[in-house]
Write a protein that holds these residues in place. Structure first.
Motif, PDB file in Angstrom:
ATOM      1  N   LEU A  44      41.476   6.343 -41.819  1.00 21.65           N
ATOM      2  CA  LEU A  44      41.270   6.838 -43.264  1.00 21.65           C
ATOM      3  C   LEU A  44      39.670   7.263 -43.156  1.00 21.65           C
ATOM      4  CD1 LEU A  44      42.875   4.022 -45.486  1.00 21.65           C
ATOM      5  CD2 LEU A  44      43.664   6.335 -45.148  1.00 21.65           C
ATOM      6  N   PHE A  45      39.414   8.166 -43.837  1.00 18.34           N
ATOM      7  CA  PHE A  45      38.072   9.158 -44.283  1.00 18.34           C
ATOM      8  C   PHE A  45      38.057   9.494 -45.308  1.00 18.34           C
ATOM      9  CE2 PHE A  45      40.398  12.136 -42.234  1.00 18.34           C
ATOM     10  CZ  PHE A  45      39.756  13.488 -42.394  1.00 18.34           C
ATOM     11  N   PRO A  72      49.982   9.562 -47.515  1.00 22.08           N
ATOM     12  CA  PRO A  72      49.953  10.921 -47.334  1.00 22.08           C
ATOM     13  C   PRO A  72      50.850  11.640 -48.726  1.00 22.08           C
ATOM     14  CG  PRO A  72      49.967  10.304 -45.339  1.00 22.08           C
ATOM     15  CD  PRO A  72      50.447   9.061 -46.271  1.00 22.08           C
ATOM     16  N   SER A  73      50.172  12.541 -49.175  1.00 18.24           N
ATOM     17  CA  SER A  73      51.137  13.296 -50.190  1.00 18.24           C
ATOM     18  C   SER A  73      51.787  14.389 -49.364  1.00 18.24           C
ATOM     19  CB  SER A  73      50.341  13.799 -51.352  1.00 18.24           C
ATOM     20  OG  SER A  73      49.177  14.568 -50.973  1.00 18.24           O
ATOM     21  N   GLU A 109      37.573  13.713 -51.170  1.00 18.00           N
ATOM     22  CA  GLU A 109      39.099  13.763 -50.834  1.00 18.00           C
ATOM     23  C   GLU A 109      39.286  12.804 -49.829  1.00 18.00           C
ATOM     24  OE1 GLU A 109      42.535  16.702 -50.015  1.00 18.00           O
ATOM     25  OE2 GLU A 109      40.734  17.678 -49.447  1.00 18.00           O
ATOM     26  N   LEU A 110      39.953  11.832 -50.133  1.00 17.64           N
ATOM     27  CA  LEU A 110      40.676  10.755 -49.376  1.00 17.64           C
ATOM     28  C   LEU A 110      41.609  11.227 -48.344  1.00 17.64           C
ATOM     29  CD1 LEU A 110      40.098   7.784 -48.597  1.00 17.64           C
ATOM     30  CD2 LEU A 110      41.772   7.005 -50.180  1.00 17.64           C
ATOM     31  N   LYS A 111      41.518  11.125 -47.169  1.00 14.70           N
ATOM     32  CA  LYS A 111      42.370  11.741 -46.128  1.00 14.70           C
ATOM     33  C   LYS A 111      42.753  10.606 -45.146  1.00 14.70           C
ATOM     34  CE  LYS A 111      41.502  16.570 -46.656  1.00 14.70           C
ATOM     35  NZ  LYS A 111      41.236  17.729 -45.632  1.00 14.70           N
ATOM     36  N   CYS A 129      45.730  14.507 -43.334  1.00 14.74           N
ATOM     37  CA  CYS A 129      46.861  14.386 -44.148  1.00 14.74           C
ATOM     38  C   CYS A 129      46.100  14.097 -45.683  1.00 14.74           C
ATOM     39  CB  CYS A 129      47.902  13.378 -44.030  1.00 14.74           C
ATOM     40  SG  CYS A 129      48.663  13.622 -42.219  1.00 14.74           S
ATOM     41  N   PRO A 130      46.027  14.844 -46.720  1.00 13.95           N
ATOM     42  CA  PRO A 130      45.491  14.309 -47.974  1.00 13.95           C
ATOM     43  C   PRO A 130      46.427  13.181 -48.465  1.00 13.95           C
ATOM     44  CG  PRO A 130      46.861  16.559 -48.261  1.00 13.95           C
ATOM     45  CD  PRO A 130      46.898  16.177 -46.543  1.00 13.95           C
ATOM     46  N   ILE A 131      45.404  12.594 -49.213  1.00 14.41           N
ATOM     47  CA  ILE A 131      45.934  11.357 -50.050  1.00 14.41           C
ATOM     48  C   ILE A 131      45.534  11.228 -51.344  1.00 14.41           C
ATOM     49  CG2 ILE A 131      45.781   8.686 -50.095  1.00 14.41           C
ATOM     50  CD1 ILE A 131      45.483   8.722 -47.031  1.00 14.41           C
TER      51      ILE A 131
END
Length: 148
Positions: A44-45, A72-73, A109-111, A129-131
């Motif tokens: 996660l980053f 992830p969305s 943006e948390l990814k 992957c965007p979260i």
């Protein structure tokens, strides 16, 4: 056979048999975790407004859109194994919430970055992957940043 050798043999056999009966139970485990070959890992980053990937530990005063679930969305994200790091990140975000007097944070943006090796001789495939979207304030630079 001497009594010492017999006792040592009985102890080793008991230890081995206990490990096989109990399964993955320390210290008797047969260390099955080393039998499987993982071909994927994730981390996660966050990505700031400038598009720079940054470590989550560099931020405090968190506000996120919705519930903190790190799935992830979308369906474009490859499958990844369980990572204990997710719980560490969750604890960090929950223990550094934005209070009423908190300064305005920057949009983040948390990814999840998934590293996958589909072929043993091929290159590593990296997928972001965007979260969710969050805001947080960058922590003042210091010599010590808690490692997440």
């Amino acid at each position: 056979m001497t009594a010492r050798r017999y006792l040592a043999l009985v102890c080793l056999a008991t230890f081995w048999l206990t490990g096989r009966i109990l399964g993955e139970f320390y210290p008797f485990s047969p260390l099955g975790m080393f039998n499987a070959t993982d071909t994927a890992a994730s981390r996660l980053f966050v990505v700031d407004a400038a598009g720079t990937a940054r470590d989550i530990g560099n931020y405090v005063d968190w506000r996120c859109d919705g519930e903190l679930v790190f799935e992830p969305s979308g369906d474009d994200c490859p499958e990844y194994p369980y990572a204990a790091y997710d719980e560490i990140v969750l604890d960090h975000i929950q223990s550094h919430p934005a209070g009423a007097a908190a300064a305005a944070g920057e949009p983040l943006e948390l990814k999840r970055r998934v590293f996958e090796v589909p072929d043993a001789t091929g290159p590593v495939e990296v997928t972001d992957c965007p979260i969710m979207n969050c805001t947080a304030r960058r922590r003042e630079p210091s010599f010590w940043i808690p490692r997440l």
